[in-house]
Design an enzyme around this catalytic site. Sequence first.
Site, PDB file in Angstrom:
ATOM      1  N   GLU A  70     -31.494 -26.477   2.520  1.00 37.90           N
ATOM      2  CA  GLU A  70     -30.172 -26.394   1.907  1.00 37.90           C
ATOM      3  C   GLU A  70     -29.247 -25.383   2.585  1.00 37.90           C
ATOM      4  O   GLU A  70     -28.133 -25.706   2.983  1.00 37.90           O
ATOM      5  CB  GLU A  70     -30.307 -26.025   0.420  1.00 37.90           C
ATOM      6  CG  GLU A  70     -30.759 -27.159  -0.478  1.00 37.90           C
ATOM      7  CD  GLU A  70     -29.667 -28.171  -0.761  1.00 37.90           C
ATOM      8  OE1 GLU A  70     -28.534 -28.014  -0.264  1.00 37.90           O
ATOM      9  OE2 GLU A  70     -29.944 -29.140  -1.487  1.00 37.90           O
ATOM     10  N   SER A  98     -23.274 -30.768  -4.690  1.00 37.61           N
ATOM     11  CA  SER A  98     -22.843 -29.378  -4.597  1.00 37.61           C
ATOM     12  C   SER A  98     -21.978 -29.032  -5.809  1.00 37.61           C
ATOM     13  O   SER A  98     -22.439 -29.133  -6.941  1.00 37.61           O
ATOM     14  CB  SER A  98     -22.112 -29.149  -3.266  1.00 37.61           C
ATOM     15  OG  SER A  98     -21.991 -27.785  -2.976  1.00 37.61           O
ATOM     16  N   HIS A 128     -27.785 -28.781   3.558  1.00 37.58           N
ATOM     17  CA  HIS A 128     -26.835 -29.096   2.494  1.00 37.58           C
ATOM     18  C   HIS A 128     -25.804 -30.098   2.988  1.00 37.58           C
ATOM     19  O   HIS A 128     -25.278 -29.968   4.105  1.00 37.58           O
ATOM     20  CB  HIS A 128     -26.143 -27.799   2.071  1.00 37.58           C
ATOM     21  CG  HIS A 128     -25.290 -27.900   0.853  1.00 37.58           C
ATOM     22  ND1 HIS A 128     -25.812 -28.054  -0.412  1.00 37.58           N
ATOM     23  CD2 HIS A 128     -23.940 -27.850   0.687  1.00 37.58           C
ATOM     24  CE1 HIS A 128     -24.838 -28.075  -1.293  1.00 37.58           C
ATOM     25  NE2 HIS A 128     -23.679 -27.966  -0.650  1.00 37.58           N
TER      26      HIS A 128
END
Length: 537
Positions: free
Chosen positions: A318, A195, A437
Amino acid sequence: MVDLPEPGTEVVETIYGPVRGVFRQEMSQFLGIPYAAPPVGDLRWRPPASPTPWAEPLDVRTFGSVCAQDTTGLPGFGHFSDTEDCLYLNVFTPAQSEPGRQLPVMVWIPGGGLYCGGSTGYDPSALVLDGDIVFVSINYRLNVFGFFSHPAINAEGHASGNYGILDQQCALRWVQHNIAKFGGDPENVTIFGESAGGISVLANMASPASAGLFHRAILQSCSGAAITSAQSLQSQEHVGVALAAAAGCDEQTTANLRALSTHDLMAADAMAQQMLGVGKFHIGLVVDGEIIPEPMRELFSTGRFNHVPLINGINRDEFAWFQAMIEFHTGHVISDEEYPSAVETTLAALASSPVLGVEIPPEAIPDILIRYPLEKYPSASRALAAIIGDCGFISMGGRRTTRVIREFVSDVYAYEWDVPDSPVSWPEVSFPYGSAHSQEIQYIFPSFHGGCGVPHDLNSSQKELAKKMVSYWTTFAHRGNPNAELRKNPEWPAYASSVDNFMSLSLPGPTIVNSFGESHHCDFWDELTQVKVKFLG
C-alpha cells in the site's frame, strides 16, 4: 471523412427535469447531471440544496466540473479546477438492457484524500457491460470546501463540517428517486470507493442519515485512520479560523467568510511542495454529532452502524505509492543509513494523518526494525513503506476493520490484491512500486491512470484477473456475496477470524490465503496500538 455526431439517448425524466445523454462504448451515458444546486455564494458551507428545476431536455454528454483543487505537479487523483460548482453525477447503463428490467446499481465514490479527485477518468464499461449493472459516479465537495469547521458557520444551526459526506448522501437520495427511470433497482444499491472513497463508504456506513440509501458496500484500500481518528467539530474550529485568516479574512463573519474568493482559499491552503494534494491545514472528516454522531471507532465497535454485506480489501504494498510521491516531490532518496531515523520520523509525522491515525511509541522502533530488516526489501524506501502500510492500511484498514464489522455482519469478504508487475501510470522513482496503493483500480476501471498519469494496457494474464475481479465485484452487487450461482471463479468464503482468511487476488489466479495477518505482522501492530477487541467468526 466527416465524423458523424454521436447519437443521443432517449429522454429520461428525473425529478428535476428531463435529460438526454449519448450512446458511446455500447453504453447509454448521462454525464454531468446536476443533483444539487451549485454550492457557491450563500450556499458555500451549507448542506446541499435542490437544483433549479428545468423543463426542456438537458443535454448531458460531458462530465461536470470537479471541486476546486490545485494538484500542480501531483501525478495522482487530481484534476485542476478553480470552481466550487461541482455537484454533478454520471449514469451509465447497458445500451441493450431489456425494457422494464431493473439492474443492480453500483455507485462509485472517487478517492483523492478528501482533497482532490473527481468522477472523470473512471471507465465503467467492464462493470456495466460484463457485469450487467447500472453505474453511477459522483463529484462532491473536497478540501476546504467540503470539510470545514468554523465557529461562525457551525453556529448557524445546520449540519456542519462534513459537507462532502452530505453531498454523497444527497447523491444517494437522487439515486433512490431517479435510478429506476434509468433501468436501475433503487432497492439494490452498492456503494464502493478506493482510498478516501473507501473512507467515505465507511462514513456512510456509520451515518444514520445514510440508512436505507444503500444495501451493500465495497472498500478498496481504506486506511485505518477511518475508524481510529476522532476529531470533533469543535476541536477543528481553530483550523478554520487560522485558514480564513491566511486567506485574508480579518473580521470572520459568515458573510465575510462566504465572500472569500475560491482562489484565496485555495492559495491559503496551498503548500510549496505539495504531497498527495494535502494542504497546510489538517482538514477531513469530523465527529459533528449529526452526520457522524460519535467517533467511528465507537459506532463500529458497538454495532451502531448500517449493517450491509461488505467486501473489504487492501493492496500488498500500500504505502509504496505514497513513498513514491514523497520521493517525487522532495527528490530525496532514503539511504540505508537513514532507514532507522526515517522510520521514526515518518511514524511520528503520520500519527494524526488519514493514513495512520495512531501514535507509535518511540521505544517500539527497535522492535519494528527487527521485524522489517533492510535485506528483505529492494530498498530502504520500500522497507519503510512496508512498515507504514502494514501498520495503517493493512492491519487497521484491512484486517482490523474486517474483524470489527464481522462482529455484526456475517457477509463480510476480505481480499489482498497482489500483482507487483502491473503497469504503473505514475513517475519513475528509485524503487519498484510493487502492488502499491491505487494500482488495483485499473483492474476494475480499464486503463485508469489518475488525474494526470499515463494510461497503460494490462497484459493477457492481467486482463484475465481483471475479468475475475469485475465478476466478483458485480456478482456481489447482484447477490450480496461475490460467488455466482454458476461458479466460474474460485469460491470466496466469508471471513472468519479463526482462520483469518483473505482472498489473494493475484496471478496466476485468485486463491484463498489463511493466517493472513502473519505476513503483515498484524498481531504485533494490534498489540502495539493497544487494540483490545474480541473477534468472532
